[in-house]
Enzyme design. Structure first.
Site, PDB file in Angstrom:
ATOM      1  N   TRP A 176       0.850  -1.200   0.000  1.00 20.20           N
ATOM      2  CA  TRP A 176       0.000   0.000   0.000  1.00 20.20           C
ATOM      3  C   TRP A 176       0.875   1.236   0.000  1.00 20.20           C
ATOM      4  CZ3 TRP A 176      -0.940  -4.404   2.771  1.00 20.20           C
ATOM      5  CH2 TRP A 176      -2.102  -5.090   2.438  1.00 20.20           C
ATOM      6  N   HIS A 198      -7.408   1.507   2.474  1.00 18.89           N
ATOM      7  CA  HIS A 198      -8.461   0.559   2.085  1.00 18.89           C
ATOM      8  C   HIS A 198      -9.610   0.634   3.090  1.00 18.89           C
ATOM      9  CE1 HIS A 198      -5.626  -2.543   4.246  1.00 18.89           C
ATOM     10  NE2 HIS A 198      -5.915  -1.542   5.013  1.00 18.89           N
ATOM     11  N   ARG A 224      -4.466   6.642  -1.886  1.00 14.91           N
ATOM     12  CA  ARG A 224      -3.098   6.110  -1.988  1.00 14.91           C
ATOM     13  C   ARG A 224      -2.188   7.100  -2.695  1.00 14.91           C
ATOM     14  NH1 ARG A 224      -4.099  -0.253  -3.220  1.00 14.91           N
ATOM     15  NH2 ARG A 224      -5.619  -0.472  -1.563  1.00 14.91           N
ATOM     16  N   GLN A 238     -13.883   1.658  -2.492  1.00 15.23           N
ATOM     17  CA  GLN A 238     -13.910   0.211  -2.284  1.00 15.23           C
ATOM     18  C   GLN A 238     -15.246  -0.154  -1.661  1.00 15.23           C
ATOM     19  OE1 GLN A 238     -10.533  -1.198   0.040  1.00 15.23           O
ATOM     20  NE2 GLN A 238      -9.250  -1.251  -1.794  1.00 15.23           N
ATOM     21  N   VAL A 281      -5.736 -12.112   5.874  1.00 17.50           N
ATOM     22  CA  VAL A 281      -6.622 -13.251   5.626  1.00 17.50           C
ATOM     23  C   VAL A 281      -5.804 -14.518   5.374  1.00 17.50           C
ATOM     24  CG1 VAL A 281      -8.739 -12.124   4.814  1.00 17.50           C
ATOM     25  CG2 VAL A 281      -6.824 -12.393   3.245  1.00 17.50           C
ATOM     26  N   ALA A 335     -13.712 -11.663   4.944  1.00 16.85           N
ATOM     27  CA  ALA A 335     -13.684 -10.242   4.565  1.00 16.85           C
ATOM     28  C   ALA A 335     -13.394 -10.175   3.082  1.00 16.85           C
ATOM     29  CB  ALA A 335     -12.612  -9.501   5.339  1.00 16.85           C
TER      30      ALA A 335
HETATM   31  N1  DAH Z   1      -7.705  -4.299   1.484  1.00 17.29           N
HETATM   32  C1  DAH Z   1      -7.222  -4.937   0.289  1.00 17.29           C
HETATM   33  C2  DAH Z   1      -6.625  -3.869  -0.628  1.00 17.29           C
HETATM   34  O1  DAH Z   1      -7.079  -2.775  -0.646  1.00 17.29           O
HETATM   35  C3  DAH Z   1      -8.320  -5.677  -0.433  1.00 17.29           C
HETATM   36  C4  DAH Z   1      -8.772  -6.850   0.377  1.00 17.29           C
HETATM   37  C5  DAH Z   1      -8.120  -8.026   0.243  1.00 17.29           C
HETATM   38  C6  DAH Z   1      -9.839  -6.730   1.266  1.00 17.29           C
HETATM   39  C7  DAH Z   1      -8.491  -9.131   0.982  1.00 17.29           C
HETATM   40  C8  DAH Z   1     -10.234  -7.832   2.023  1.00 17.29           C
HETATM   41  C9  DAH Z   1      -9.544  -9.040   1.879  1.00 17.29           C
HETATM   42  O2  DAH Z   1     -11.222  -7.797   2.887  1.00 17.29           O
HETATM   43  O3  DAH Z   1      -9.954 -10.093   2.598  1.00 17.29           O
HETATM   44  O4  DAH Z   1      -5.694  -4.117  -1.315  1.00 17.29           O
END
Ligand code: DAH
Length: 367
Positions: A176, A198, A224, A238, A281, A335
């Site tokens: 990120w 995010h 970002r 998102q 995750v 998630a």
């Molecule tokens: N937060 C991640 C991003 O912005 C995207 C994401 C990936 C969200 C996996 C999730 C997850 O909830 O389980 O790159």
């Protein structure tokens, strides 16, 4: 030929006998680009010039890669020169940007707004495409019992990273490009406050409270440090869902993915899971959607692959439970973070993500 020169990466493809020194290359960039910056007639052209200099593969960005090959003497000379010219170019872009803006404002004075024009008078306002989409998706998931929970845009490091199993100084932070808030005048340690990268920051906040079951969603803005182009923006949306309770499995994740895609793109739409790493995750997946234009055969729009990547998801990592009152032996969670801007671009054939933020009437009136 001296060794340092023979190893120089700046070989002129038309005449290999002539090999440029890094210093020459820097001066050449300075000359060429100062001219290009001055010639840029609008902000778009200026952005393009900026990207070819400072973007991920920009000339200035890549130049320092040649430094390790230089002798110490050369480096001592080239280093300061490089910094000086980099700053000079940055300042030149900024100055030209202001000039172009000013010219734009002057043109506005000469523009006539005819308030007697019937078409203009009858034009009502309407919701922005993104807001329409947000309403549609929030309604869709409300039907499944999801409630909306939006977390702050200006966020603490712990909710954006640490509670998501991304410790300080961990290399996974590089995933990120983060904008940090300058907290010099606040009683806040540097690096603690940032613009959330995010929507995943919302569920550690809920899990921390320790109430289950969680079945929440957020459709909201993220930020970002991106070099802006047709596919990347510093500000984007998102849509994220999080479910925590007993017996939550990947099957629920698959159901939710197909539910969303079919509602937006029609009954034929379906999702595919690929293993993918996200620190928060385990297992983590990248979710692809079958290309609606070629039905998986491969076309220009899906770059021949038959699929579009649209989301990251997975089962919430047990480490993230450490920061909550919840017992990972009893509870599990999923998630899922989805890119609505990209989805809208695919659905409506919008070729440039910048349209979403620019407020151009032609774009706004079309949707
Ligand atoms: N937060 C991640 C991003 O912005 C995207 C994401 C990936 C969200 C996996 C999730 C997850 O909830 O389980 O790159």
């Amino acid at each position: 030929m001296p060794k340092a020169l023979s190893e120089s990466p700046f070989v002129n493809p038309h005449n290999c006998a002539r090999i440029k020194s890094v210093e020459e290359k820097i001066l050449e960039i300075q000359k060429n680009y100062l001219e290009k910056i001055q010639k840029a007639q609008n902000l778009k052209e200026l952005d393009e010039v900026f990207l070819t200099l400072f973007g991920k593969n920009g000339e200035i960005t890549l130049l320092p890669k040649a430094f390790p090959k230089l002798s110490e003497d050369e480096r001592r000379k080239v280093g300061p020169l490089f910094n000086q010219i980099k700053q000079e170019l940055e300042r030149a872009v900024e100055a030209r940007r202001n000039e172009v803006r000013e010219e734009g404002y002057k043109n506005l004075v000469n523009e006539n707004l005819d308030l007697t024009n019937v078409k203009l008078r009858n034009r009502g306002g309407h919701l922005h495409l993104t807001t329409q989409f947000k309403k549609e998706i929030i309604d869709l998931f409300s039907k499944l019992g999801f409630y909306q929970f939006d977390a702050p845009h200006v966020e603490w490091d712990k909710y954006n990273f640490e509670y998501l199993n991304i410790p300080k100084d961990h290399p996974s932070r590089d995933m990120w490009d983060t904008l940090y808030v300058d907290t010099t005048n606040l009683e806040v340690e540097p690096g603690q406050m940032l613009l959330r990268t995010h929507t995943s920051n919302f569920w550690p906040r809920l899990m921390e409270k320790g109430q289950t079951p969680i079945r929440a969603m957020s459709f909201d803005r993220c930020f970002r440090y991106e070099a802006v182009d047709a596919r990347h923006s510093h500000t984007f949306n998102q849509f994220e869902v999080a479910v925590v309770g007993e017996n939550i499995t990947m099957a629920n994740l698959k159901f939710l993915s197909d539910y969303l895609l079919q509602a937006i793109l029609g009954k034929e739409a379906k999702s595919r899971f690929r293993p993918k790493y996200y620190p928060f995750v385990e297992p983590g997946v990248g979710i692809d959607c079958l290309c609606v234009f070629c039905h998986g055969k491969g076309c220009k729009i899906c770059s021949g692959t038959g699929w579009f990547e649209i989301a990251g998801a997975g089962m919430i990592h047990p480490n993230t439970f450490k920061f909550t009152w919840l017992d990972p032996k009893k509870y599990s969670g999923l998630a899922w973070g989805f890119g609505p801007d990209r989805m809208l671009m695919i659905k409506h054939g919008i070729e440039d993500i910048r349209h979403f933020l620019e407020g151009d009437l032609k774009f706004l009136e079309k949707y």
